[in-house]
Design a protein around this motif. Structure first.
Motif, PDB file in Angstrom:
ATOM      1  N   ARG A  35      39.675  -7.143 -15.029  1.00 37.46           N
ATOM      2  CA  ARG A  35      40.099  -5.829 -14.540  1.00 37.46           C
ATOM      3  C   ARG A  35      39.253  -5.386 -13.342  1.00 37.46           C
ATOM      4  O   ARG A  35      39.752  -4.729 -12.431  1.00 37.46           O
ATOM      5  CB  ARG A  35      39.989  -4.815 -15.679  1.00 37.46           C
ATOM      6  CG  ARG A  35      40.743  -3.530 -15.438  1.00 37.46           C
ATOM      7  CD  ARG A  35      40.762  -2.619 -16.673  1.00 37.46           C
ATOM      8  NE  ARG A  35      41.561  -3.202 -17.746  1.00 37.46           N
ATOM      9  CZ  ARG A  35      41.060  -3.678 -18.901  1.00 37.46           C
ATOM     10  NH1 ARG A  35      39.768  -3.631 -19.143  1.00 37.46           N
ATOM     11  NH2 ARG A  35      41.843  -4.190 -19.814  1.00 37.46           N
ATOM     12  N   ASP A  38      38.848  -7.378  -7.597  1.00 32.86           N
ATOM     13  CA  ASP A  38      39.773  -6.757  -6.641  1.00 32.86           C
ATOM     14  C   ASP A  38      40.531  -7.799  -5.818  1.00 32.86           C
ATOM     15  O   ASP A  38      41.287  -7.450  -4.923  1.00 32.86           O
ATOM     16  CB  ASP A  38      39.050  -5.772  -5.734  1.00 32.86           C
ATOM     17  CG  ASP A  38      37.898  -6.397  -4.969  1.00 32.86           C
ATOM     18  OD1 ASP A  38      37.703  -7.627  -5.055  1.00 32.86           O
ATOM     19  OD2 ASP A  38      37.192  -5.653  -4.278  1.00 32.86           O
ATOM     20  N   GLU A  48      45.806 -12.960  -4.195  1.00 31.95           N
ATOM     21  CA  GLU A  48      46.250 -11.574  -4.334  1.00 31.95           C
ATOM     22  C   GLU A  48      45.058 -10.637  -4.222  1.00 31.95           C
ATOM     23  O   GLU A  48      43.957 -10.965  -4.665  1.00 31.95           O
ATOM     24  CB  GLU A  48      46.949 -11.372  -5.684  1.00 31.95           C
ATOM     25  CG  GLU A  48      48.126 -12.299  -5.929  1.00 31.95           C
ATOM     26  CD  GLU A  48      49.244 -12.195  -4.909  1.00 31.95           C
ATOM     27  OE1 GLU A  48      49.401 -11.126  -4.284  1.00 31.95           O
ATOM     28  OE2 GLU A  48      49.963 -13.194  -4.717  1.00 31.95           O
ATOM     29  N   THR A  50      44.200  -7.850  -5.742  1.00 32.00           N
ATOM     30  CA  THR A  50      44.253  -6.963  -6.896  1.00 32.00           C
ATOM     31  C   THR A  50      43.702  -7.722  -8.095  1.00 32.00           C
ATOM     32  O   THR A  50      43.356  -8.895  -7.986  1.00 32.00           O
ATOM     33  CB  THR A  50      45.702  -6.488  -7.153  1.00 32.00           C
ATOM     34  OG1 THR A  50      45.709  -5.534  -8.202  1.00 32.00           O
ATOM     35  CG2 THR A  50      46.605  -7.652  -7.523  1.00 32.00           C
ATOM     36  N   SER A  51      43.664  -7.095  -9.225  1.00 35.64           N
ATOM     37  CA  SER A  51      43.189  -7.745 -10.444  1.00 35.64           C
ATOM     38  C   SER A  51      44.182  -8.802 -10.917  1.00 35.64           C
ATOM     39  O   SER A  51      45.398  -8.596 -10.840  1.00 35.64           O
ATOM     40  CB  SER A  51      43.011  -6.699 -11.544  1.00 35.64           C
ATOM     41  OG  SER A  51      42.903  -7.312 -12.810  1.00 35.64           O
ATOM     42  N   ASN A  54      47.197  -7.841 -13.150  1.00 35.26           N
ATOM     43  CA  ASN A  54      48.466  -7.334 -12.618  1.00 35.26           C
ATOM     44  C   ASN A  54      49.515  -8.435 -12.490  1.00 35.26           C
ATOM     45  O   ASN A  54      50.686  -8.150 -12.269  1.00 35.26           O
ATOM     46  CB  ASN A  54      48.256  -6.659 -11.266  1.00 35.26           C
ATOM     47  CG  ASN A  54      47.459  -5.379 -11.387  1.00 35.26           C
ATOM     48  OD1 ASN A  54      47.533  -4.683 -12.395  1.00 35.26           O
ATOM     49  ND2 ASN A  54      46.663  -5.072 -10.391  1.00 35.26           N
TER      50      ASN A  54
END
Length: 133
Positions: A35, A38, A48, A50-51, A54
């Protein structure tokens, strides 16, 4: 031989199913760690910002304990499967990297001028290898 624990996960973007080495960490610790990230590179070779949570669906019911392959065993298996296997230094020395496409390395053999498309993986010791054929 060293043992570890693996769980399967599915990536919603690339559709691949892979194994995640969780060692002796708890589900809560693994999820908290993922989580916080990043950015990540999926084993399906997309990056990506993001986490991973996701994109990844982790199947905690698939937990299995297994022995960790040695670097030598892992590399021998790679060499049995592919006709060309090189580490990063050999890639630099013997090939001219032209770019990357869909996570694959496009290179030209400096001796034959033949184009080669390499996939890549990281061995148990953390060293990256490129392979083709």
């Amino acid at each position: 031989m060293k043992k570890t624990r693996l769980v399967n996960f599915y990536c919603k973007k690339c559709g691949g199913t892979y194994k995640l080495d969780i060692g002796d960490a708890s589900r809560e610790k693994i999820e908290a760690s993922l989580r916080k990230r990043d950015a990540f590179e999926c084993p399906g070779h997309h990056v990506e910002l993001t986490s991973p949570l996701n994109y990844w669906e982790i199947d905690w019911n698939s937990l299995e304990e297994t022995e960790v392959q040695s670097q030598e065993e892992w590399l021998n298996d790679l060499k049995k499967t592919y006709s060309v296997v090189v580490d990063t230094e050999e890639l630099k020395r013997n090939y001219e990297v032209e770019g990357f496409c869909y996570g694959l390395c496009i290179a030209k053999d400096k001796t034959t001028n033949e184009k080669v498309t390499f996939d890549f993986a990281t061995g148990p010791d953390g060293k990256r290898y490129y392979f083709a054929g």
